[in-house]
Design a protein around this motif. Structure first.
Motif, PDB file in Angstrom:
ATOM      1  N   PHE A  40      10.764  59.499  30.732  1.00  0.00           N
ATOM      2  CA  PHE A  40       9.936  58.423  31.260  1.00  0.00           C
ATOM      3  C   PHE A  40      10.778  57.231  31.686  1.00  0.00           C
ATOM      4  O   PHE A  40      10.606  56.689  32.781  1.00  0.00           O
ATOM      5  CB  PHE A  40       8.905  57.993  30.214  1.00  0.00           C
ATOM      6  N   VAL A  41      11.717  56.823  30.850  1.00  0.00           N
ATOM      7  CA  VAL A  41      12.569  55.682  31.178  1.00  0.00           C
ATOM      8  C   VAL A  41      13.405  55.976  32.423  1.00  0.00           C
ATOM      9  O   VAL A  41      13.511  55.138  33.325  1.00  0.00           O
ATOM     10  CB  VAL A  41      13.463  55.295  29.982  1.00  0.00           C
ATOM     11  N   MET A  42      13.964  57.164  32.501  1.00  0.00           N
ATOM     12  CA  MET A  42      14.775  57.520  33.671  1.00  0.00           C
ATOM     13  C   MET A  42      13.907  57.574  34.928  1.00  0.00           C
ATOM     14  O   MET A  42      14.342  57.156  36.002  1.00  0.00           O
ATOM     15  CB  MET A  42      15.492  58.846  33.442  1.00  0.00           C
ATOM     16  N   TRP A  43      12.694  58.063  34.825  1.00  0.00           N
ATOM     17  CA  TRP A  43      11.776  58.093  35.967  1.00  0.00           C
ATOM     18  C   TRP A  43      11.513  56.682  36.462  1.00  0.00           C
ATOM     19  O   TRP A  43      11.537  56.423  37.657  1.00  0.00           O
ATOM     20  CB  TRP A  43      10.479  58.792  35.559  1.00  0.00           C
ATOM     21  N   ARG A  44      11.271  55.765  35.547  1.00  0.00           N
ATOM     22  CA  ARG A  44      11.021  54.369  35.945  1.00  0.00           C
ATOM     23  C   ARG A  44      12.228  53.760  36.616  1.00  0.00           C
ATOM     24  O   ARG A  44      12.097  52.953  37.521  1.00  0.00           O
ATOM     25  CB  ARG A  44      10.633  53.533  34.732  1.00  0.00           C
ATOM     26  N   ASP A  67       0.914  57.858  36.238  1.00  0.00           N
ATOM     27  CA  ASP A  67       1.713  58.313  37.379  1.00  0.00           C
ATOM     28  C   ASP A  67       2.863  59.195  36.913  1.00  0.00           C
ATOM     29  O   ASP A  67       3.168  60.225  37.524  1.00  0.00           O
ATOM     30  CB  ASP A  67       2.252  57.129  38.174  1.00  0.00           C
ATOM     31  N   PHE A  68       3.520  58.797  35.826  1.00  0.00           N
ATOM     32  CA  PHE A  68       4.619  59.593  35.291  1.00  0.00           C
ATOM     33  C   PHE A  68       4.127  60.966  34.835  1.00  0.00           C
ATOM     34  O   PHE A  68       4.739  61.988  35.141  1.00  0.00           O
ATOM     35  CB  PHE A  68       5.304  58.877  34.122  1.00  0.00           C
ATOM     36  N   VAL A  69       3.026  60.995  34.106  1.00  0.00           N
ATOM     37  CA  VAL A  69       2.494  62.271  33.601  1.00  0.00           C
ATOM     38  C   VAL A  69       2.140  63.185  34.751  1.00  0.00           C
ATOM     39  O   VAL A  69       2.481  64.381  34.747  1.00  0.00           O
ATOM     40  CB  VAL A  69       1.274  62.036  32.677  1.00  0.00           C
ATOM     41  N   ILE A  70       1.507  62.655  35.788  1.00  0.00           N
ATOM     42  CA  ILE A  70       1.141  63.481  36.944  1.00  0.00           C
ATOM     43  C   ILE A  70       2.396  64.047  37.601  1.00  0.00           C
ATOM     44  O   ILE A  70       2.466  65.234  37.907  1.00  0.00           O
ATOM     45  CB  ILE A  70       0.298  62.674  37.944  1.00  0.00           C
TER      46      ILE A  70
END
Length: 76
Positions: A40-44, A67-70
Motif C-alpha cells: 500500500f505504501v509503495m503504491w501511494r 482505490d488501492f484494493v481495487i
C-alpha cells in the motif's frame, strides 16, 4: 522488505509487532499484513494523482484505500 524505509514503514513494523506480541497472530499472518501494508505504501508513492499521494500517511481516506484494493485485486 529490506528496502522498506521511511517513517510510514515504521508504522507498519510497529503494527506487525503489536499483532505478533499482543494479539499473538501467527508469523505467517503478521508477514501477510506487513507485506500488504508495504504494498500500500509503495503504491501511494508511485501513483500520481492518488488522493494523498506521496510518502506521508496524512490525508488517508477510505477512497484512497478502496482505490488501492481495487487495483491490487486486478494484479492477482
Amino acid at each position: 522488505g529490506a528496502a522498506a524505509r521511511g517513517p510510514e514503514f515504521e508504522i507498519g513494523r510497529t503494527a506487525a509487532a503489536y499483532l505478533a506480541l499482543e494479539r499473538r497472530y501467527s508469523a505467517y499472518t503478521v508477514r501477510n499484513y506487513r507485506r500488504a501494508f508495504e504494498d500500500f505504501v509503495m503504491w501511494r508513492r508511485r501513483t500520481p494523482g492518488a488522493a494523498g499521494a506521496g510518502r506521508e500517511l496524512d490525508g488517508l481516506t477510505t477512497r484512497v484505500m478502496r482505490d488501492f484494493v481495487i487495483e491490487a485485486q486486478r494484479r492477482y
